[in-house]
Design a protein around this motif. Sequence first.
Motif, PDB file in Angstrom:
ATOM      1  N   LYS A   1      10.875  -5.019  -2.859  1.00  0.00           N
ATOM      2  CA  LYS A   1      10.044  -4.086  -2.086  1.00  0.00           C
ATOM      3  C   LYS A   1       9.545  -4.770  -0.825  1.00  0.00           C
ATOM      4  CE  LYS A   1       7.844  -0.660  -4.965  1.00  0.00           C
ATOM      5  NZ  LYS A   1       6.624  -0.239  -5.631  1.00  0.00           N
TER       6      LYS A   1
ATOM      7  N   SER B   1      12.017  -3.285  -6.245  1.00  0.00           N
ATOM      8  CA  SER B   1      11.995  -1.908  -5.750  1.00  0.00           C
ATOM      9  C   SER B   1      12.812  -1.025  -6.682  1.00  0.00           C
ATOM     10  CB  SER B   1      12.564  -1.829  -4.338  1.00  0.00           C
ATOM     11  OG  SER B   1      12.725  -0.491  -3.955  1.00  0.00           O
ATOM     12  N   LYS B   2      12.126  -0.194  -7.429  1.00  0.00           N
ATOM     13  CA  LYS B   2      12.815   0.702  -8.367  1.00  0.00           C
ATOM     14  C   LYS B   2      13.707   1.689  -7.599  1.00  0.00           C
ATOM     15  CE  LYS B   2      10.581  -1.144 -11.811  1.00  0.00           C
ATOM     16  NZ  LYS B   2      11.144  -2.178 -12.595  1.00  0.00           N
ATOM     17  N   ILE B   3      13.261   2.121  -6.431  1.00  0.00           N
ATOM     18  CA  ILE B   3      14.052   3.074  -5.633  1.00  0.00           C
ATOM     19  C   ILE B   3      15.367   2.425  -5.184  1.00  0.00           C
ATOM     20  CG2 ILE B   3      14.130   4.368  -3.460  1.00  0.00           C
ATOM     21  CD1 ILE B   3      11.083   4.850  -3.857  1.00  0.00           C
ATOM     22  N   LYS B   4      15.292   1.212  -4.650  1.00  0.00           N
ATOM     23  CA  LYS B   4      16.505   0.514  -4.227  1.00  0.00           C
ATOM     24  C   LYS B   4      17.443   0.300  -5.415  1.00  0.00           C
ATOM     25  CE  LYS B   4      14.689  -2.215  -0.332  1.00  0.00           C
ATOM     26  NZ  LYS B   4      14.455  -3.608   0.120  1.00  0.00           N
TER      27      LYS B   4
END
Length: 179
Positions: free
Chosen positions: A158, A14-17
């Motif tokens: 993700k 997960s790039k956001i995490k």
Amino acid sequence: MNQDANGINEIPLSKIKMIMLLIGSVLFVAAGIWFIKNPEIFRRSPTLITIIGYLSIVFFGIGVLFIVNKLFDTRPGFVIDANGIVDNSSMFSVGFIPWADITGLSIIHVNRQKLIMVKVEDVEGYIHRQPNALARRTASMNYRMYGSPVSISAVTLKCSFEDLYRMIDNGWKASGFAK
């Protein structure tokens, strides 16, 4: 999560995490620098504050380097297939673990974070598989404290922790190696 026709589950990173973790780590590095430059404003010993500052810079600085590296990693963060699991989700990932090596799964809570402890047959082998001294020390400490050198988190994946645990547990049971 992507499951292909062969029943292989691939869970991407997960790039956001990871960006959120990166921001937090950078803030802790900045706090460490501030501690070193301004230790006298705290009531505690300035020497202790300076040491905390250096430790913060080292620990979270290593985290920053790892996260930046992972942001450009195109491999799946986690894979579950008929042969076992492949963990590529953290700095202390062990890589491939065949179902035959797994003797149990458990969930632990460490500082409000849930971890899956994967109990393995060859504990020393998994400790020595780690790529560096810090990772080996961490794996050894995990074994002494929690009964396994292998811990898995969903922090950079993700998927939810519950979904990750369910997929690992179901895969292990389906493999025929679960006792």
